[in-house]
Design a protein around this motif. Structure first.
Motif, PDB file in Angstrom:
ATOM      1  N   PRO A 284       0.793  -1.249   0.000  1.00  0.00           N
ATOM      2  CA  PRO A 284       0.000   0.000   0.000  1.00  0.00           C
ATOM      3  C   PRO A 284       0.819   1.290   0.000  1.00  0.00           C
ATOM      4  O   PRO A 284       0.445   2.242  -0.689  1.00  0.00           O
ATOM      5  N   PRO A 285       1.957   1.381   0.730  1.00  0.00           N
ATOM      6  CA  PRO A 285       2.669   2.678   0.728  1.00  0.00           C
ATOM      7  C   PRO A 285       3.357   2.997  -0.603  1.00  0.00           C
ATOM      8  O   PRO A 285       3.807   4.108  -0.800  1.00  0.00           O
TER       9      PRO A 285
ATOM     10  N   VAL B  48      -3.443   5.991   3.214  1.00  0.00           N
ATOM     11  CA  VAL B  48      -2.854   4.680   3.500  1.00  0.00           C
ATOM     12  C   VAL B  48      -2.709   4.470   5.009  1.00  0.00           C
ATOM     13  O   VAL B  48      -3.114   3.440   5.548  1.00  0.00           O
ATOM     14  N   LEU B  49      -2.145   5.474   5.682  1.00  0.00           N
ATOM     15  CA  LEU B  49      -1.934   5.325   7.125  1.00  0.00           C
ATOM     16  C   LEU B  49      -3.265   5.219   7.865  1.00  0.00           C
ATOM     17  O   LEU B  49      -3.403   4.449   8.809  1.00  0.00           O
TER      18      LEU B  49
ATOM     19  N   SER C  32      -5.867   3.888   6.887  1.00  0.00           N
ATOM     20  CA  SER C  32      -6.589   2.637   6.635  1.00  0.00           C
ATOM     21  C   SER C  32      -6.085   1.493   7.509  1.00  0.00           C
ATOM     22  O   SER C  32      -6.673   0.413   7.508  1.00  0.00           O
ATOM     23  N   SER C  33      -4.992   1.712   8.251  1.00  0.00           N
ATOM     24  CA  SER C  33      -4.518   0.657   9.147  1.00  0.00           C
ATOM     25  C   SER C  33      -5.292   0.715  10.464  1.00  0.00           C
ATOM     26  O   SER C  33      -5.417   1.783  11.061  1.00  0.00           O
ATOM     27  N   ASP C  34      -5.798  -0.418  10.897  1.00  0.00           N
ATOM     28  CA  ASP C  34      -6.557  -0.459  12.151  1.00  0.00           C
ATOM     29  C   ASP C  34      -5.721  -0.032  13.351  1.00  0.00           C
ATOM     30  O   ASP C  34      -6.253   0.335  14.387  1.00  0.00           O
ATOM     31  N   LEU C  35      -4.394  -0.102  13.203  1.00  0.00           N
ATOM     32  CA  LEU C  35      -3.541   0.285  14.325  1.00  0.00           C
ATOM     33  C   LEU C  35      -3.540   1.795  14.548  1.00  0.00           C
ATOM     34  O   LEU C  35      -3.268   2.264  15.640  1.00  0.00           O
ATOM     35  N   LEU C  36      -3.834   2.545  13.499  1.00  0.00           N
ATOM     36  CA  LEU C  36      -3.757   4.002  13.615  1.00  0.00           C
ATOM     37  C   LEU C  36      -5.096   4.697  13.540  1.00  0.00           C
ATOM     38  O   LEU C  36      -5.285   5.747  14.132  1.00  0.00           O
ATOM     39  N   SER C  37      -6.023   4.169  12.740  1.00  0.00           N
ATOM     40  CA  SER C  37      -7.253   4.907  12.504  1.00  0.00           C
ATOM     41  C   SER C  37      -8.131   4.909  13.743  1.00  0.00           C
ATOM     42  O   SER C  37      -8.173   3.943  14.493  1.00  0.00           O
TER      43      SER C  37
ATOM     44  N   PRO D 167      -0.158   8.003  17.888  1.00  0.00           N
ATOM     45  CA  PRO D 167      -0.027   6.803  18.737  1.00  0.00           C
ATOM     46  C   PRO D 167       1.300   6.062  18.532  1.00  0.00           C
ATOM     47  O   PRO D 167       1.702   5.307  19.401  1.00  0.00           O
ATOM     48  N   ILE D 168       1.937   6.248  17.382  1.00  0.00           N
ATOM     49  CA  ILE D 168       3.176   5.477  17.152  1.00  0.00           C
ATOM     50  C   ILE D 168       4.433   6.357  17.147  1.00  0.00           C
ATOM     51  O   ILE D 168       5.487   5.940  16.692  1.00  0.00           O
ATOM     52  N   VAL D 169       4.281   7.587  17.651  1.00  0.00           N
ATOM     53  CA  VAL D 169       5.478   8.423  17.792  1.00  0.00           C
ATOM     54  C   VAL D 169       6.415   7.711  18.772  1.00  0.00           C
ATOM     55  O   VAL D 169       6.000   7.265  19.837  1.00  0.00           O
TER      56      VAL D 169
ATOM     57  N   GLY E  54       8.066   5.092  17.505  1.00  0.00           N
ATOM     58  CA  GLY E  54       8.328   3.923  16.671  1.00  0.00           C
ATOM     59  C   GLY E  54       8.968   4.351  15.352  1.00  0.00           C
ATOM     60  O   GLY E  54       8.764   5.471  14.889  1.00  0.00           O
TER      61      GLY E  54
ATOM     62  N   ILE F 282       8.374   3.486  12.321  1.00  0.00           N
ATOM     63  CA  ILE F 282       7.458   3.692  11.188  1.00  0.00           C
ATOM     64  C   ILE F 282       7.037   5.153  11.069  1.00  0.00           C
ATOM     65  O   ILE F 282       6.835   5.660   9.967  1.00  0.00           O
TER      66      ILE F 282
END
Lengths: 81, 265
Positions: B56-57, B111-112, B114-119, B192-194, B196, B198
């Motif tokens: 996706p990216p 794209v970002l 659409s990931s369940d980890l971020l949305s 939430p992933i600051v 990390g 990614i």
């Protein structure tokens, strides 16, 4: 990546460098919800469930190749789709 | 699986410091800047090549690469003074490049998100997101309004080239406001992933988007269309910083992907 401790600890340890501690724990919570278990109840038998839960989310963020490697670090047969 | 710490800071430091030194020592700051632009395009190309076809990216990275290639066309058209029917091709390329650049930033957000980890899935979180994006959009519109007023104050253009330049300036501001808003939205998505790995390339992009908007404000003040048209050295350094942020984003992403590949090998 040998990591001592429980499977839940391993999930968090493997994901934290990529996702940060907050989201690594969130990912663990998602696995627990899908497995219907508490974190301390997760074991080697849940590796495939963990991989199938994490694969689409990680692939969206970082692509297939790195995702396969990360999921392989969880243990088991690897993260190949 | 980490990109080397300090890679982004080093990239931006070398790019901006190099421009300053080249200008001060040899008056060759613009040549250095062209080199940074080429290097940014090469780094983006390497990232696109590193992702697999279905990742996706890859699509937004491809759009970013395309926009950076169009920037090179803008410079070439300016240098060779290409024109069609009295209008510089530089202006046309600038418009196309801005559209693709804004599309790339929106693509990254999509794209970002659409990931369940971020949305964010809750209604409250969605409302907060819409309010934030709405506020950013309002700021962008205010900025464009200011741009239009500036153009009116300077008087209507009298030549076709003048109109094209004025239109390009307004359009570029709109595009950069979109890029800036997209960058802020990326930061909001990524919070939430600051911490990390990614998150790091996208944070650099957000920073670069903000730098581009600052350059735009300076361009408006100077009545110029492109960075090559301005003489202010601070603006030029900020322009270098903006491009180098995107180069740094690409290098960090590349290092992250390659470290994953090496670990897998």
């Amino acid at each position: 990546m040998p990591i001592d401790g429980s499977f839940a600890d391993r999930v968090v340890a493997v994901l934290t460098p990529l996702l940060g501690p907050h989201t690594a724990k969130r990912a663990l919570a998602m696995i627990c919800k899908k497995a219907g278990k508490e974190p301390e109840q997760l074991g080697q038998a849940d590796i495939e469930l963990a991989q199938s839960t994490l694969r689409p989310m990680l692939r969206t963020l970082i692509g297939n190749e790195v995702t396969v490697r990360v999921l392989a670090d969880l243990g088991g047969p690897g993260g190949a789709p | 699986m980490r990109a080397p710490r300090g890679l982004a800071t080093l990239t931006c430091g070398v790019a901006v410091g190099g421009r300053y030194a080249c200008e001060a020592l040899w008056g060759a700051g613009d040549a250095w800047q062209r080199g940074i632009e080429v290097a940014t395009a090469i780094a983006c190309g390497a990232v696109v090549a590193e992702f697999s076809a279905g990742d996706p990216p890859r699509r937004p990275w491809s759009l970013l690469l395309l926009s950076m290639l169009v920037v090179l066309l803008v410079r070439l058209a300016a240098w060779l003074q290409w024109s069609v029917a009295g209008v510089s091709l530089k202006v046309g390329f600038l418009l196309v490049g801005n559209v693709i650049f804004a599309a790339a930033m929106l693509g990254f957000s999509r794209v970002l998100g659409s990931s369940d980890l971020l949305s964010e899935r809750t209604a409250e979180a969605r409302t907060k997101a819409m309010l934030t994006v709405g506020a950013i959009a309002a700021c962008g519109l205010a900025f464009i309004g200011y741009n239009v007023l500036e153009l009116i104050e300077r008087g209507s253009p009298t030549t076709r080239e003048g109109w094209a330049s004025a239109f390009s300036s307004g359009f570029s501001t709109l595009s950069d406001a979109l890029v800036f808003a997209g960058g802020l939205y990326l930061v909001w998505l990524l919070r939430p992933i600051v911490g990390g790995s990614i998150a790091r390339p996208y944070l650099m992009m957000a920073f670069g988007g903000a730098a581009f908007l600052v350059v735009d404000a300076i361009l408006i003040g100077a009545g110029a269309t492109a960075q090559t048209d301005i003489a202010d050295s601070t603006a030029k350094l900020i322009g270098t910083l903006a491009y180098s942020c995107f180069a740094a984003a690409a290098l960090v992403q590349l290092a992250l992907l390659r470290s994953g590949r090496r670990a897998a090998g």
